[in-house]
Design an enzyme around this catalytic site. Sequence first.
Site, PDB file in Angstrom:
ATOM      1  CE1 TYR A 141      24.253   3.696  12.360  1.00 34.14           C
ATOM      2  CE2 TYR A 141      26.015   3.658  13.838  1.00 34.14           C
ATOM      3  CZ  TYR A 141      25.572   4.003  12.473  1.00 34.14           C
ATOM      4  OH  TYR A 141      26.380   4.123  11.668  1.00 34.14           O
ATOM      5  CG  ASP A 248      29.904   4.749  12.145  1.00 26.64           C
ATOM      6  OD1 ASP A 248      31.175   4.765  12.306  1.00 26.64           O
ATOM      7  OD2 ASP A 248      29.147   3.810  11.852  1.00 26.64           O
ATOM      8  CG  ASP A 252      35.569   5.798   9.905  1.00 28.34           C
ATOM      9  OD1 ASP A 252      35.880   5.682  11.047  1.00 28.34           O
ATOM     10  OD2 ASP A 252      35.235   4.738   9.299  1.00 28.34           O
TER      11      ASP A 252
END
Length: 357
Positions: A141, A248, A252
């Site tokens: 990222y 990430d 979730d």
Amino acid sequence: MTKQVLILPGDGIGPEITAEAVKVLEALKASDNLDIEMTEDLVGGAAYDVHGVPLADETMDKAQASDAVLLGAVGGYKWESLDISVRPEKGLLRLRKEMNLFANLRPAVLFPQLASASTLKPEVVAGLDILIVRELTGGIYFGQPRGIRTLENGERQGYNTYVYSESEVKRIAHVAFQAAMKRNKKLTSVDKANVLEVTEMWREVVDEIAPQYPEVEVKHMYVDNAAMQLVLNPKQFDVMVTGNMFGDILSDEASMLTGSIGMLASASLDENNKGMYEPSHGSAPDIAGQNIANPLATILSAAMMLRYSLGREDLAVKIENAISKVLDQGLRTGDIYSDGMTKVSCSEMGDAVVAAL
Ligand code: NAD
């Protein structure tokens, strides 16, 4: 010494849910010698309305000077058309960046009383208690170079760089090992070492650190298998550690095993265990101002703050037990309500937790 806690309620349901967490912390100050001083300030749209920016410099200074920050949530319809540079989320990003919060801890805990809220069979998820430790400030990222370029043949090409230095892996691995020591002493490091050199090195660094924590049982797992195992047999996991992108996605996935967004806490820590604590959900503008939001994710975030930044594991456990007791009593906010239970408001839920303490 008195520890300083900055409370940033934010927008939407933020002020309602943080008020309940503050209520719980005030109760512990009175009953259990919790030596903290709480100061409140603005973040997100609320800060923009007053200062024209989603986080004023003075607020940033206060956050830097605090031992921990407890945040509600930011964002809402009112600020959606603002220029991206002053959107409410920018306040959050600034806090994360300038406080150097590289370690994101997201527990996926399913209180057995809420097992029917999951889309998975109750016997697969009842009692689920996983902590995902995600590296938050590096990896693909943030890696350079990145961009979209046009090749000589006129075709466009998108590219990103997946990069981790040894020191970045070491510091997140230490956080994960230390978290495992406070729990069931099982650590799963998730990588794609069969394909990506960066995670081959990740795996080597985790193995190099492991002897410093001889009590922790370490396992390595490829990310595709980890995604599958989370659904197949999630209770095999205790602590999982992984890079920014895999974390990430997996956090979730893991959080949704619990089926109840109003119950999920999170922490983001720096090298000295100073941190920012917030519920995993957003500002829920659709239910803001109605006193019906579930404050438990924020109260659980306050428990994480006691555990990781304020050195009061005893009080973290006390809060978690109180929440379990309240659920045993059948009290539910609307988001976790089912037939036969007693529906309570946001503030009634906070009162019930204080009473159960
Ligand atoms: P959301 O998490 O705010 O809401 C999703 C759904 O869950 C809504 O129906 C909401 O009512 C419900 N919900 C969320 N928290 C709840 C709680 N505690 N109790 C009961 N119900 C709850 O996500 P969204 O609707 O995608 O986003 C709303 C706003 O929040 C947006 O402005 C978004 O940018 C912002 N947001 C902020 C954060 C943050 O502050 N960290 C995170 C995600 C979204």
